[in-house]
Write an enzyme that holds these catalytic residues in place. Structure first.
Site, mmCIF file in Angstrom:
data_model
loop_
_atom_site.group_PDB
_atom_site.id
_atom_site.type_symbol
_atom_site.label_atom_id
_atom_site.label_comp_id
_atom_site.label_asym_id
_atom_site.label_seq_id
_atom_site.Cartn_x
_atom_site.Cartn_y
_atom_site.Cartn_z
ATOM 1 N NE ARG A 1 -1.985 0.172 6.102
ATOM 2 C CZ ARG A 1 -1.814 -0.942 5.377
ATOM 3 N NH1 ARG A 1 -0.874 -1.788 5.703
ATOM 4 N NH2 ARG A 1 -2.573 -1.192 4.340
ATOM 5 C CG HIS B 1 -7.062 -1.242 3.124
ATOM 6 N ND1 HIS B 1 -6.576 -0.145 2.447
ATOM 7 C CD2 HIS B 1 -6.085 -2.191 3.049
ATOM 8 C CE1 HIS B 1 -5.364 -0.423 1.987
ATOM 9 N NE2 HIS B 1 -5.046 -1.649 2.334
ATOM 10 C CB THR C 1 -0.933 -0.020 1.235
ATOM 11 O OG1 THR C 1 -1.654 -1.251 1.210
ATOM 12 C CG2 THR C 1 -1.893 1.132 1.228
ATOM 13 C CE LYS D 1 12.395 13.256 20.212
ATOM 14 N NZ LYS D 1 12.779 14.524 19.571
#
Ligand code: NCD
Length: 319
Positions: free
Chosen positions: A114, A142, A65, A92
């Site tokens: 994604r 998707h 993808t 972080k």
């Protein structure tokens, strides 16, 4: 006859659910125009997204993808930023909204994301002016995979309406199946979901009442025009839902014996990555009925079409 102009009415592609059959047809038609560009022997680039900034944000693993989107962006002449989730400030402790607002401050035109959380894209869409494309959100949707599957089926059969399609395997954890269910039912195909009862959630019947659910794969094989095999998604915990791989293979693997029960020209699809020898044998995955690499090839013009229509709603043809 003057070609019909259709203004694509969506700013984002968060899923197939909000699309109408006309929107889907507009994307597939635009993809056909871009396929011609992809097949040119030399120049495979058009200036359709020139000076547009596209950010690829992949928080979950992806090979096909991500590469497919990037090739599509290059063929549209976009400026590409690959945001590496592994080295980003998210590590972080920055929140997704902070990341989004910082990206927004750089004024991108399109974000391809994604993410493992269903709905992460809708959240991003609320905080950014850019168009958002869902490249997979958990087990939710998707959409570009379903569009490229539809494009591949349409290319083979000349239509989607009336086709009989079995989608087989790990239905529970598959975003591919949910986007395909929206798309195929909107376009008039007859879908049968096949899998062990533990991987066939009954609640799905409420959303897709016309879809057939069965655990008897062999009983439905002979009627199908296409069989779409799904990957067994061990990383999403599928192992806990099946007694063992041997049992799974016995009832649900697509192999030579089961292919003999199918129509001679049945189309075999798989979104990849394939667990060879589990949901499908190599012999069938590489055999004459497979359209698996055609799906990959078609992914590029389909994603070009999606990105182009989001940025140019009147995008009637290749400029
Ligand atoms: C699918 C995905 O990531 O949802 N793969 C893909 O995009 N080609 C299916 C899968 O991972 O099994």
């Amino acid at each position: 006859m003057v070609a019909e102009r259709y203004a694509f009415p969506h700013k984002h592609l968060l899923g197939i659910e909000p699309l109408s059959p006309r929107d889907i047809t507009a994307i597939l038609n635009q993809a056909a125009a871009f396929e011609e560009v992809c097949e040119r022997p030399e120049i495979k680039i058009v200036p359709a997204l020139r000076k547009r900034v596209v950010v690829n944000l992949f928080f979950e693993n992806s090979t096909r993808t991500r590469n497919s989107f990037e090739i599509a962006q290059k063929r549209l002449s976009a400026e590409i930023i690959n945001f590496d989730a592994d080295t980003s400030s998210l590590k972080k402790g920055e929140t997704l909204i902070d990341t989004a607002m910082n990206l927004q401050a750089m004024h991108p035109d399109l974000i391809i994301m994604r993410h493992s959380a269903p709905g992460a894209h809708a959240l991003l869409a609320r905080h950014m002016q850019a168009s958002i494309v869902n490249a997979g959100d958990g087990a939710h949707e998707h959409p570009t995979q379903a569009l490229l599957d539809a494009y591949t089926l349409q290319k083979k059969f000349g239509r989607i309406e009336g086709l009989k399609i079995a989608i087989v395997g790990d239905i529970r954890h598959s975003r591919v199946v949910r986007s395909n269910l929206w798309l195929l039912t909107k376009m008039g195909a007859k879908v049968t979901l096949v899998g062990p009862p533990t991987l066939l959630p009954k609640e799905m019947k409420a959303t897709w009442p016309d879809v057939e659910f069965t655990s008897d794969f062999e009983a439905v094989i002979p009627q199908q025009d296409a069989i779409m095999m799904l990957r067994v998604q061990f990383e999403r915990g599928t192992g806990g839902f099946i007694p063992g791989q041997g049992e799974y293979i016995r009832f649900f693997q697509l192999n030579r014996e089961r292919m003999k029960m199918a129509k001679p020209d049945v189309a075999v699809l798989h979104p990849g990555p394939i667990n060879r020898g589990l949901e499908i044998t190599s012999e069938v995955a590489d055999g004459p009925n497979n359209l698996i690499l055609d799906q990959v090839t078609n992914g590029v013009p389909v994603r070009m079409a999606v990105m182009y229509l989001l940025c140019n709603p009147h995008g009637e043809t290749v400029p």
